[in-house]
Design a protein around this motif. Structure first.
Motif, PDB file in Angstrom:
ATOM      1  N   THR A   1       0.839  -1.189   0.000  1.00 34.48           N
ATOM      2  CA  THR A   1       0.000   0.000   0.000  1.00 34.48           C
ATOM      3  C   THR A   1       0.877   1.242   0.000  1.00 34.48           C
ATOM      4  O   THR A   1       1.773   1.385   0.822  1.00 34.48           O
ATOM      5  N   ILE A   2       0.630   2.132  -0.941  1.00 31.95           N
ATOM      6  CA  ILE A   2       1.397   3.368  -1.044  1.00 31.95           C
ATOM      7  C   ILE A   2       0.738   4.423  -0.164  1.00 31.95           C
ATOM      8  O   ILE A   2      -0.458   4.664  -0.268  1.00 31.95           O
ATOM      9  N   VAL A   3       1.535   5.028   0.711  1.00 34.82           N
ATOM     10  CA  VAL A   3       1.034   6.074   1.603  1.00 34.82           C
ATOM     11  C   VAL A   3       1.782   7.358   1.261  1.00 34.82           C
ATOM     12  O   VAL A   3       3.002   7.426   1.411  1.00 34.82           O
ATOM     13  N   ILE A   4       1.047   8.362   0.791  1.00 37.49           N
ATOM     14  CA  ILE A   4       1.674   9.626   0.406  1.00 37.49           C
ATOM     15  C   ILE A   4       1.172  10.718   1.343  1.00 37.49           C
ATOM     16  O   ILE A   4      -0.026  10.969   1.420  1.00 37.49           O
ATOM     17  N   TYR A   5       2.098  11.344   2.042  1.00 37.83           N
ATOM     18  CA  TYR A   5       1.750  12.406   2.982  1.00 37.83           C
ATOM     19  C   TYR A   5       1.573  13.721   2.224  1.00 37.83           C
ATOM     20  O   TYR A   5       2.231  13.962   1.213  1.00 37.83           O
ATOM     21  N   ASN A   6       0.704  14.593   2.720  1.00 35.14           N
ATOM     22  CA  ASN A   6       0.335  15.780   1.951  1.00 35.14           C
ATOM     23  C   ASN A   6       0.968  17.082   2.430  1.00 35.14           C
ATOM     24  O   ASN A   6       0.599  18.148   1.956  1.00 35.14           O
ATOM     25  N   ALA A   7       1.920  17.019   3.347  1.00 39.32           N
ATOM     26  CA  ALA A   7       2.618  18.232   3.791  1.00 39.32           C
ATOM     27  C   ALA A   7       3.962  17.835   4.405  1.00 39.32           C
ATOM     28  O   ALA A   7       4.125  16.723   4.904  1.00 39.32           O
ATOM     29  N   PHE A   8       4.905  18.758   4.335  1.00 40.73           N
ATOM     30  CA  PHE A   8       6.180  18.567   5.030  1.00 40.73           C
ATOM     31  C   PHE A   8       6.787  19.921   5.344  1.00 40.73           C
ATOM     32  O   PHE A   8       6.384  20.947   4.800  1.00 40.73           O
ATOM     33  N   THR A   9       7.717  19.911   6.297  1.00 40.78           N
ATOM     34  CA  THR A   9       8.315  21.146   6.814  1.00 40.78           C
ATOM     35  C   THR A   9       9.837  21.077   6.688  1.00 40.78           C
ATOM     36  O   THR A   9      10.520  20.707   7.638  1.00 40.78           O
TER      37      THR A   9
ATOM     38  N   PHE B   1       2.851  10.418  -9.143  1.00 40.11           N
ATOM     39  CA  PHE B   1       3.711   9.327  -8.693  1.00 40.11           C
ATOM     40  C   PHE B   1       3.349   8.071  -9.474  1.00 40.11           C
ATOM     41  O   PHE B   1       2.214   7.620  -9.450  1.00 40.11           O
ATOM     42  N   ASP B   2       4.333   7.546 -10.180  1.00 37.12           N
ATOM     43  CA  ASP B   2       4.161   6.297 -10.920  1.00 37.12           C
ATOM     44  C   ASP B   2       4.946   5.215 -10.197  1.00 37.12           C
ATOM     45  O   ASP B   2       6.173   5.271 -10.147  1.00 37.12           O
ATOM     46  N   PRO B   3       4.259   4.232  -9.609  1.00 36.19           N
ATOM     47  CA  PRO B   3       4.959   3.171  -8.875  1.00 36.19           C
ATOM     48  C   PRO B   3       5.883   2.337  -9.751  1.00 36.19           C
ATOM     49  O   PRO B   3       6.822   1.725  -9.254  1.00 36.19           O
ATOM     50  N   GLY B   4       5.613   2.305 -11.051  1.00 38.69           N
ATOM     51  CA  GLY B   4       6.474   1.535 -11.947  1.00 38.69           C
ATOM     52  C   GLY B   4       6.315   0.041 -11.784  1.00 38.69           C
ATOM     53  O   GLY B   4       7.230  -0.720 -12.068  1.00 38.69           O
ATOM     54  N   LYS B   5       5.164  -0.384 -11.302  1.00 39.44           N
ATOM     55  CA  LYS B   5       4.921  -1.804 -11.071  1.00 39.44           C
ATOM     56  C   LYS B   5       3.611  -2.182 -11.749  1.00 39.44           C
ATOM     57  O   LYS B   5       2.615  -1.464 -11.631  1.00 39.44           O
ATOM     58  N   ASP B   6       3.620  -3.301 -12.457  1.00 36.22           N
ATOM     59  CA  ASP B   6       2.409  -3.764 -13.131  1.00 36.22           C
ATOM     60  C   ASP B   6       1.257  -3.881 -12.140  1.00 36.22           C
ATOM     61  O   ASP B   6       1.431  -4.369 -11.027  1.00 36.22           O
ATOM     62  N   GLY B   7       0.103  -3.416 -12.554  1.00 33.06           N
ATOM     63  CA  GLY B   7      -1.077  -3.503 -11.712  1.00 33.06           C
ATOM     64  C   GLY B   7      -1.273  -2.320 -10.778  1.00 33.06           C
ATOM     65  O   GLY B   7      -2.320  -2.200 -10.164  1.00 33.06           O
ATOM     66  N   LYS B   8      -0.289  -1.464 -10.646  1.00 30.48           N
ATOM     67  CA  LYS B   8      -0.406  -0.280  -9.787  1.00 30.48           C
ATOM     68  C   LYS B   8      -0.538   0.951 -10.667  1.00 30.48           C
ATOM     69  O   LYS B   8       0.304   1.223 -11.519  1.00 30.48           O
ATOM     70  N   GLU B   9      -1.617   1.675 -10.461  1.00 30.36           N
ATOM     71  CA  GLU B   9      -1.864   2.871 -11.256  1.00 30.36           C
ATOM     72  C   GLU B   9      -1.072   4.066 -10.745  1.00 30.36           C
ATOM     73  O   GLU B   9      -0.705   4.125  -9.570  1.00 30.36           O
ATOM     74  N   LYS B  10      -0.868   5.029 -11.635  1.00 31.10           N
ATOM     75  CA  LYS B  10      -0.250   6.288 -11.234  1.00 31.10           C
ATOM     76  C   LYS B  10      -1.147   6.972 -10.215  1.00 31.10           C
ATOM     77  O   LYS B  10      -2.364   6.838 -10.256  1.00 31.10           O
ATOM     78  N   MET B  11      -0.528   7.712  -9.317  1.00 26.91           N
ATOM     79  CA  MET B  11      -1.263   8.452  -8.298  1.00 26.91           C
ATOM     80  C   MET B  11      -0.924   9.925  -8.449  1.00 26.91           C
ATOM     81  O   MET B  11       0.197  10.270  -8.818  1.00 26.91           O
ATOM     82  N   ASN B  12      -1.899  10.782  -8.159  1.00 28.96           N
ATOM     83  CA  ASN B  12      -1.618  12.217  -8.184  1.00 28.96           C
ATOM     84  C   ASN B  12      -2.349  12.873  -7.035  1.00 28.96           C
ATOM     85  O   ASN B  12      -3.308  12.336  -6.493  1.00 28.96           O
ATOM     86  N   GLY B  13      -1.833  14.033  -6.651  1.00 29.88           N
ATOM     87  CA  GLY B  13      -2.423  14.766  -5.549  1.00 29.88           C
ATOM     88  C   GLY B  13      -1.612  16.007  -5.259  1.00 29.88           C
ATOM     89  O   GLY B  13      -0.803  16.442  -6.070  1.00 29.88           O
ATOM     90  N   SER B  14      -1.809  16.549  -4.081  1.00 26.66           N
ATOM     91  CA  SER B  14      -1.106  17.776  -3.715  1.00 26.66           C
ATOM     92  C   SER B  14      -0.271  17.555  -2.463  1.00 26.66           C
ATOM     93  O   SER B  14      -0.566  16.706  -1.644  1.00 26.66           O
ATOM     94  N   VAL B  15       0.777  18.364  -2.365  1.00 27.34           N
ATOM     95  CA  VAL B  15       1.640  18.363  -1.202  1.00 27.34           C
ATOM     96  C   VAL B  15       1.942  19.824  -0.862  1.00 27.34           C
ATOM     97  O   VAL B  15       2.201  20.630  -1.766  1.00 27.34           O
ATOM     98  N   THR B  16       1.884  20.163   0.411  1.00 26.53           N
ATOM     99  CA  THR B  16       2.115  21.542   0.849  1.00 26.53           C
ATOM    100  C   THR B  16       3.454  21.639   1.557  1.00 26.53           C
ATOM    101  O   THR B  16       3.760  20.838   2.435  1.00 26.53           O
ATOM    102  N   ILE B  17       4.226  22.645   1.161  1.00 20.86           N
ATOM    103  CA  ILE B  17       5.476  22.946   1.850  1.00 20.86           C
ATOM    104  C   ILE B  17       5.171  24.011   2.901  1.00 20.86           C
ATOM    105  O   ILE B  17       4.617  25.066   2.581  1.00 20.86           O
ATOM    106  N   ILE B  18       5.516  23.719   4.147  1.00 20.50           N
ATOM    107  CA  ILE B  18       5.300  24.640   5.264  1.00 20.50           C
ATOM    108  C   ILE B  18       6.678  24.967   5.839  1.00 20.50           C
ATOM    109  O   ILE B  18       7.406  24.078   6.256  1.00 20.50           O
ATOM    110  N   ARG B  19       7.028  26.227   5.868  1.00 22.14           N
ATOM    111  CA  ARG B  19       8.352  26.619   6.404  1.00 22.14           C
ATOM    112  C   ARG B  19       8.169  27.425   7.666  1.00 22.14           C
ATOM    113  O   ARG B  19       7.259  28.098   7.896  1.00 22.14           O
TER     114      ARG B  19
END
Length: 99
Positions: free
Chosen positions: A12-20, A81-99
Motif C-alpha cells: 500500500t502506497i502512503v503519500i503524505y500531503n505536507a512537510f516542513t 507518482f508512478d509506482p512503476g509496477k504492473d497492476g499499480k496505477e499512477k497516483m496524483n495529488g497535492s503536497v504543501t510545503i510549510i516553512r
C-alpha cells in the motif's frame, strides 16, 4: 508471557500531503510510505502554474522542497507518482510545503 507477531508485508502506497523542510530532523522531506516496494518508481512535482519543479526516477524520499538548489516558497504543489509496477496505477495529488 510470550507473544508471537506475524508481519505481513504491504504494498500500500502512503503519500503524505505536507512537510516542513526546516532541517530540524522531523518531517523534512516529502515522504512516501512503502517506497521500497517500488524500486522502479517515478515522481514529478509541479507548481500551481504547471511548471515542473522536481523530478526523480527512482524517488528515494529525499526531496527537501528545492528546485535547482533553491528553496521553493511555502505553497501547495502537485505530484504525479508512478509506482512503476504492473497492476499499480499512477497516483496524483497535492503536497504543501510549510516553512
Amino acid at each position: 508471557d510470550c507473544a508471537v507477531v506475524f508481519v505481513i508485508p504491504s504494498d500500500t502506497i502512503v503519500i503524505y500531503n505536507a512537510f516542513t523542510p526546516n532541517k530540524d530532523g522531523s518531517n523534512d522531506v516529502f515522504y512516501i510510505g512503502n517506497l521500497r516496494q517500488f524500486p522502479n518508481n517515478n515522481l514529478e512535482v509541479y507548481n500551481r502554474n504547471g511548471k515542473l519543479v522536481y523530478k526523480a526516477s527512482p524517488y528515494d524520499n529525499n526531496w527537501e522542497g528545492k528546485a535547482e538548489g533553491t528553496e521553493l516558497p511555502c505553497a501547495t504543489y502537485y505530484y504525479i507518482f508512478d509506482p512503476g509496477k504492473d497492476g499499480k496505477e499512477k497516483m496524483n495529488g497535492s503536497v504543501t510545503i510549510i516553512r
